[in-house]
Design an enzyme around this catalytic site. Structure first.
Site, PDB file in Angstrom:
ATOM      1  CG  MET A  16     -40.949 -49.458  31.569  1.00 56.14           C
ATOM      2  SD  MET A  16     -42.316 -49.040  30.432  1.00 56.14           S
ATOM      3  CE  MET A  16     -43.187 -50.595  30.375  1.00 56.14           C
ATOM      4  CE  LYS A  44     -30.520 -46.444  18.452  1.00 56.94           C
ATOM      5  NZ  LYS A  44     -31.292 -45.214  18.690  1.00 56.94           N
ATOM      6  CB  ALA A  46     -38.902 -51.925  21.510  1.00 54.58           C
ATOM      7  CG  ASN A 188     -25.549 -39.730  16.309  1.00 55.04           C
ATOM      8  OD1 ASN A 188     -24.326 -39.871  16.282  1.00 55.04           O
ATOM      9  ND2 ASN A 188     -26.239 -39.857  17.428  1.00 55.04           N
ATOM     10  CG  LEU A 219     -26.495 -34.243   9.210  1.00 59.28           C
ATOM     11  CD1 LEU A 219     -26.379 -33.335   7.995  1.00 59.28           C
ATOM     12  CD2 LEU A 219     -25.120 -34.620   9.733  1.00 59.28           C
ATOM     13  N   GLY A 223     -30.909 -31.971   9.311  1.00 61.98           N
ATOM     14  CA  GLY A 223     -31.347 -32.919   8.298  1.00 61.98           C
ATOM     15  C   GLY A 223     -30.529 -34.190   8.271  1.00 61.98           C
ATOM     16  CB  SER A 247     -35.871 -39.760  23.446  1.00 59.03           C
ATOM     17  OG  SER A 247     -37.274 -39.742  23.490  1.00 59.03           O
ATOM     18  CG  ASP A 251     -34.432 -45.678  17.492  1.00 54.92           C
ATOM     19  OD1 ASP A 251     -33.399 -46.025  16.891  1.00 54.92           O
ATOM     20  OD2 ASP A 251     -34.499 -45.598  18.733  1.00 54.92           O
TER      21      ASP A 251
END
Length: 312
Positions: A16, A44, A46, A188, A219, A223, A247, A251
């Site tokens: 949550m 990550k 969910a 990343n 990135l 990109g 955030s 994902d």
């Protein structure tokens, strides 16, 4: 090419999210006044499950929530997002929590309290069978490494394609034993440097190809970079948008990219389509609240020329 409906299994964290919006994030010992607050589905696992479902995948999640109010709410929210929850355990105790601070530039800082996620130390036979019935398996590093490896191993044994997001990268050593089960690695730029010691994305991508057959390095506003053992490096520029909250960006990208590739799109349009999905997500607020549906992604994708050039 129209997208099909690939079967996707996701094993990962379910939290949550408690998200606070501020002009500038507080430093040590500092208190600031927030500009807004909300709760949403996070973690990550969910997040990637919701992103893939909204992008058009048939998604089942494997994970754990507590027997508290948040656990019930998260299960219901995942079902509302068309994510299958028959593999979602309910355990005695608290659901995982994430406390997120987002500043005016859309950058975020996160504290995660694992809760029920920490109980996921292995997979049952039924969960392994669920993975084996999918076309592709997604996982990350917010669960204990034992279950991450078990999921990847089960997928590889069944001939299911695997995608690993190595985040958080410092959770545990990412061994070659684990990487041997990975088809696509999606770090990343920071994670790529931590994993390889290379600060330059292209050099890091080449180094990672010693361990896995395909790498996509995200990135941020610059990109993404794609490299595999068959072709030249590809740089796909990001869409030019004003980010409010980053955030859930990666994902969203992973979920959309997986759907596009497994539905038969070649790598360049799949990367561009996933970049469109991430561009939509960062303009909203919350990890899953702002994740787009397929029709939204299609509209942005169709309205902007595709671009492709090797990275220097």
């Amino acid at each position: 090419m129209s997208l099909g409906r690939p079967r996707i299994s996701v094993c990962g964290s379910i939290n949550m999210d408690h998200v606070s919006y501020v002009r500038v994030a507080p430093g040590a010992g500092e208190t600031v006044v927030g500009q807004g607050f909300h709760e949403s589905v996070g973690g990550k696992g969910a997040s990637q499950a919701v992103a893939a479902a909204r992008a058009g995948g048939s998604v089942e999640i494997i994970g754990a929530v507590g027997d508290d109010t948040y656990g019930l709410l998260l299960r219901s929210s995942l079902m509302d997002a068309a994510v299958g929850t028959s593999g979602l355990r309910s355990i005695a105790g608290r659901t995982g929590m994430a406390h997120i601070v987002v500043d005016d530039q859309g950058e975020n800082a996160v504290v995660v309290v694992p809760g029920a996620n920490a109980s996921m130390t292995g997979l049952t036979k039924v969960e392994e069978q669920r993975i084996a019935l999918s076309d592709v398996f997604l996982t990350q590093l917010e669960l204990p490494m034992t279950v991450v490896e078990a999921g990847l191993r089960a997928a590889r044994g069944a001939g299911v394609k695997t995608v690993l997001t190595p985040a958080p990268v410092l959770t545990a050593p990412l061994t070659q034993t684990v990487l041997d089960y990975v088809d696509v690695l999606v770090p990343n730029i920071h994670e790529a440097e931590v994993l390889t010691g290379e600060p330059y994305p292209l050099k890091a991508a080449h180094a990672l190809l010693d361990a896995v057959p395909e790498v996509v390095i995200t990135l941020g506003a610059d990109g993404c970079l794609h490299l595999d053992r068959e072709g030249l490096p590809l740089w796909i520029p990001a869409f030019n948008v004003a980010a409010k909250d980053t955030s859930g960006a990666r994902d969203t990208f992973v979920g959309a990219f997986t759907v596009a590739r497994m539905a038969g799109r070649s790598v360049v349009p799949a990367l561009r389509w996933a970049s469109a999905a991430a561009a939509i997500a960062v303009q909203g607020q919350g990890a899953t609240n702002a994740m787009p549906h397929r029709a939204e992604i299609d509209r942005l994708f169709a309205g902007t020329p595709r671009q492709r050039r090797p990275v220097d």
